[in-house]
Every structure is written in structure tokens, then in C-alpha cells.
Design a protein around this motif. Structure first.
Motif, PDB file in Angstrom:
ATOM      1  N   THR A 244       0.739  -1.211  -0.064  1.00 15.88           N
ATOM      2  CA  THR A 244      -0.092   0.048  -0.017  1.00 15.88           C
ATOM      3  C   THR A 244       0.887   1.104   0.018  1.00 15.88           C
ATOM      4  O   THR A 244       0.431   2.354  -0.730  1.00 15.88           O
ATOM      5  N   SER A 247       1.971   1.593  -3.542  1.00 12.79           N
ATOM      6  CA  SER A 247       0.768   1.884  -4.561  1.00 12.79           C
ATOM      7  C   SER A 247      -0.205   2.910  -4.288  1.00 12.79           C
ATOM      8  O   SER A 247      -0.686   3.532  -5.168  1.00 12.79           O
ATOM      9  N   ASP A 248      -0.179   3.213  -3.111  1.00 14.03           N
ATOM     10  CA  ASP A 248      -1.101   4.392  -2.480  1.00 14.03           C
ATOM     11  C   ASP A 248      -0.649   5.215  -1.350  1.00 14.03           C
ATOM     12  O   ASP A 248      -1.164   5.123  -0.305  1.00 14.03           O
ATOM     13  N   GLN A 250       0.552   7.967   1.057  1.00 12.91           N
ATOM     14  CA  GLN A 250      -0.402   9.284   1.803  1.00 12.91           C
ATOM     15  C   GLN A 250       0.211  10.571   1.999  1.00 12.91           C
ATOM     16  O   GLN A 250      -0.283  11.419   2.347  1.00 12.91           O
ATOM     17  N   GLN A 255       4.580  10.237  -2.287  1.00 11.91           N
ATOM     18  CA  GLN A 255       4.065  10.267  -3.775  1.00 11.91           C
ATOM     19  C   GLN A 255       5.057  10.743  -4.605  1.00 11.91           C
ATOM     20  O   GLN A 255       5.399  10.226  -5.754  1.00 11.91           O
ATOM     21  N   GLY A 315      -4.884   6.110   5.041  1.00 12.78           N
ATOM     22  CA  GLY A 315      -4.924   5.294   3.957  1.00 12.78           C
ATOM     23  C   GLY A 315      -5.289   3.922   4.419  1.00 12.78           C
ATOM     24  O   GLY A 315      -6.346   3.669   5.263  1.00 12.78           O
ATOM     25  N   ALA A 316      -4.420   2.711   4.052  1.00 10.96           N
ATOM     26  CA  ALA A 316      -5.021   1.494   4.367  1.00 10.96           C
ATOM     27  C   ALA A 316      -4.602   1.186   5.970  1.00 10.96           C
ATOM     28  O   ALA A 316      -3.916   1.795   6.554  1.00 10.96           O
ATOM     29  N   GLN A 319      -1.309   1.802   8.012  1.00 13.40           N
ATOM     30  CA  GLN A 319      -0.428   2.680   7.278  1.00 13.40           C
ATOM     31  C   GLN A 319      -0.493   3.901   8.154  1.00 13.40           C
ATOM     32  O   GLN A 319      -1.660   4.403   8.721  1.00 13.40           O
ATOM     33  N   VAL A 333      -7.075  14.316  -4.287  1.00 13.13           N
ATOM     34  CA  VAL A 333      -7.079  13.328  -5.308  1.00 13.13           C
ATOM     35  C   VAL A 333      -5.985  13.599  -6.488  1.00 13.13           C
ATOM     36  O   VAL A 333      -5.449  14.430  -6.744  1.00 13.13           O
ATOM     37  N   ALA A 334      -5.359  12.390  -6.843  1.00  6.47           N
ATOM     38  CA  ALA A 334      -4.336  12.478  -7.765  1.00  6.47           C
ATOM     39  C   ALA A 334      -4.301  13.390  -8.898  1.00  6.47           C
ATOM     40  O   ALA A 334      -3.425  13.904  -9.253  1.00  6.47           O
TER      41      ALA A 334
END
Ligand SMILES: Nc1ncnc2c1ncn2[C@@H]1O[C@H](COP(=O)(O)OP(=O)(O)O)[C@@H](O)[C@H]1O
Ligand SMILES: [Mg+2]
Length: 347
Positions: A244, A247-248, A250, A255, A315-316, A319, A333-334
Motif C-alpha cells: 500500500t 501503490s497508494d 499518503q 508520492q 490510507g490502508a 498505514q 485526489v491524484a
């Protein structure tokens, strides 16, 4: 028995810096590690990533008590590492070791492979008698994929990858629970890096080792690690399950790190947007107030200059991120590109 093997709370390693100049202004302080909270669970591999100079090696060294902390607390298997007596420290040296970056610098050129690998056996009195030690050295060499017959050779007779295997055999000799691998593949040829990574992964499973795998390269750690911790200017700013975090992420810093990793898929690689952070990493002797990432963050808003964000769930499950965007307004948002973010297509 707690499932946490190694734990840092508010850990600080500050180095004095002397100012050079005419005025005697006294020295400042370089905050190499500046308030790290991190738990490493038994049998897991934690990848520690971040740009060069962010404090990864100093943190790894402090966890092994190779550099003294100037603040905070470290526990190893429940014991306070800074309070260990000589005996306790010696036992910790056996149970927690280091695989170094440079297998050329870390092996003594005047000692044979057997002498290098057997040293921890002698220091910790793990095998009595020459024959037992020689047998154990052979076993350790086989474990790292070397022919036991190389025991009588000297480091200069080996390639970088083979030397790193010798270094790993030595690190395993004390039957450790915990290993710090500090850029352990960074100085090897690309073709050899994967072999050494696979070896470390196999040994970790086979021996139930707990690993802290330090790398400036997020892509090198993502497949090896159960969890990833991201460091920025002496602090862990994001941590969580490897899948996570990779891939995602926070935290805007993660990022940006991630956007610099090439994607092994032509169409996705073309679509990948690269976040180019503004400015340089500030000096660890002049850490910004509030959030230390704010001088480069594209999302900076009111609380950032004043309030130092704590790691908090984001996030997940599992995390954590140190960012005011969490719990306040939610992460942007991205595709909502804010002012100040330079996005450039990568091809
Ligand atoms: N023994 C030391 N004395 C003074 N400064 C140090 C020492 N060791 C590391 N530093 C400084 O601490 C910061 C973090 O270094 P390091 O932990 O090596 O980062 P990384 O491993 O992430 O590249 C750097 O600014 C480095 O120059
Ligand atoms: Mg380093």
C-alpha cells in the motif's frame, strides 16, 4: 513475548557542528535522526527508504548501538538498549548485526574467508575447537551459496557479489535474530543485485530473520519488504504495508519518491506523471519549523509552518503518515494537480 523485536521511540541522534568563521557563535546541531518512532516485528522485513542524507544509516547504526542516541529510547527484545551492561551489549552484538554496503571495504584483505567468517564464532564462543569451527564455516558458506572450498582464499580473489556473500555469512555466524542491511546491494552490478536480494529473501524465510533493509531506491525494497518506512530529514514520515505504501502513498513526499520510480509497463510508463519537488532538501542543521517537508510540499496550508505533524493512521489499515492533510481535509485526489507541482510526462 511481544511481537515487536526492535522499537524506537522519539529517537534522536544529533551531531554537534562547529561553525567555521571569524565570529565565535558556537556550534549548532545536525539532526541526523530527529524523533523517530518505529516498531520492527519479529520475522518481518522493513524497507527503510529516503534520499541520501536523510538519516537512514544513522538510524540503522543507532538501532544496533553503533552510534549513541542523544535522545529517546530503543528497545531490543524488550530490553532498553542504552542501559545494557557489557555482557548485555555483547549478547546484543551477537543477536543483531549489520550487512554493509561496500563488500570491498568491509572485509579485511589480510584475512582468509575462513578467518573472517569464524571471528564471531570465536568472540561469542559458539563452537569450541578448530574442527567444529571449520565445519560451521563450511555450513555458513553453503548457506550463502559459496563452495566451502573457498574458505582458504582471500577477499581480493572474489567478485563483488561473492564478497557480499562472505559478508552475509559473517553476519549470520552469530545466529542473529536481527540484521540491518545498509544499501547492501547498492555497490553491486545490476545483474548481481537480484541474486543477492534473492539470497537475503531466502535466508530471511529460512532462518526467520528480522531485517531492516535500507535503500535509497524504493523499487529495490518494495518486493523484498513486508512494510516500508519512508524517512525525510531525520524523521519517519510514512510507514505501512509495502504494497500500500508503494501503490497508494499518503504522504506527499512518498508520492514524489514513487513518481520517480519507472514502471515496467510501456503504456503505464508513458502515462506516469512525474512530480518534481521544488527546491533542495534543507540542511539537517536547519530543519524547517512545523512540518519539515513544508518547504517542498505542493499542498502546504495553514497548520504546516507551525505544527509538527505526528504519525497518524492514513490510507490502508496499518498505514501511518505524518501529514496535516490527514484528519483535516483529506488527501487531494491524484489528478487534482495543485499549484506548484510540476508534472512532466516521462517520455
Ligand atoms: N558522525 C557524523 N558526524 C556528523 N554528521 C554526521 C555523522 N554521520 C552522519 N552525519 C550526517 O547526518 C546526516 C544523515 O546521514 P546518514 O545517516 O548517513 O544519511 P543516509 O544514510 O540517509 O544517506 C547527513 O547530513 C550526514 O552528513
Ligand atoms: Mg546511508
Amino acid at each position: 513475548m511481544s511481537d515487536v523485536l526492535v522499537s524506537a521511540r522519539g529517537l534522536e541522534v544529533h551531531f554537534p557542528v562547529r561553525s567555521v568563521g571569524l565570529r565565535r557563535t558556537g556550534g549548532g546541531v545536525l539532526r541526523a535522526v530527529d524523533g523517530v518512532d518505529l516498531d520492527i516485528h519479529r520475522g518481518e522485513t522493513v524497507g527503510l527508504v529516503g534520499e541520501s542524507g536523510c538519516g537512514k544509516s544513522t538510524l540503522g547504526n543507532a538501532l544496533l548501538r553503533l552510534v549513541p542516541p542523544t535522545g529517546g529510547r530503543i528497545t531490543f527484545d524488550g530490553s532498553d538498549v542504552t542501559a545494557l551492561d557489557r555482557r548485555g551489549l555483547k549478547e546484543m552484538r551477537r543477536r543483531a548485526g549489520m550487512v554493509f554496503q561496500d563488500p570491498f571495504a568491509s572485509l579485511d584483505p589480510r584475512r582468509t574467508v575462513a578467518q573472517t567468517v569464524a571471528e564471531p564464532l570465536e568472540v561469542h564462543k559458539l563452537r569450541s575447537g578448530r574442527r567444529e569451527r571449520a565445519a560451521r564455516v563450511g555450513e555458513l558458506l553453503e548457506m550463502v551459496g559459496l563452495d566451502p572450498a573457498v574458505a582458504s582464499r582471500y577477499p581480493h580473489e572474489f567478485s563483488g557479489g561473492q564478497r557480499q556473500r562472505v559478508g552475509i555469512a559473517r553476519a549470520l555466524a552469530g545466529e542473529p535474530d536481527f540484521l540491518v542491511c545498509d544499501e547492501a546491494i547498492a555497490s553491486l552490478d545490476v545483474s548481481v543485485q537480484a541474486q543477492v536480494l534473492n539470497l537475503l529473501r531466502r535466508l530471511q524465510r529460512q532462518l526467520g530473520l528480522t531485517l531492516l533493509f535500507i535503500s535509497h531506491d524504493l523499487s529495490a525494497v518494495r518486493h523484498l519488504s513486508d512494510r516500508i518506512a519512508v524517512m525525510y530529514l531525520g524523521r519517519v514520515v510514512e510507514v505501512g504495508p509495502a504494497a500500500t505504501v508503494a501503490s497508494d502513498p499518503q504522504m506527499p513526499y512518498t508520492q514524489a519518491l514513487l513518481s520517480a520510480v519507472p514502471v515496467p509497463h510501456p503504456a503505464r510508463e508513458r502515462a506516469r506523471q512525474r512530480i518534481v519537488l521544488r527546491g533542495d532538501v534543507p540542511s539537517p542543521s536547519a530543519v524547517p519549523s512545523g512540518c519539515r517537508f513544508r518547504t517542498r510540499c505542493p499542498y502546504v496550508f495553514e497548520p504546516c509552518p507551525d505544527v509538527d505533524p505526528a504519525l497518524q493512521p492514513a490510507g490502508a489499515p496499518g498505514q501511518l503518515a505524518a501529514c496535516h492533510l490527514h484528519g483535516v481535509v483529506g488527501i487531494p485526489v491524484a489528478d487534482d494537480t495543485p499549484e506548484g507541482v510540476t508534472t512532466t510526462p516521462t517520455s
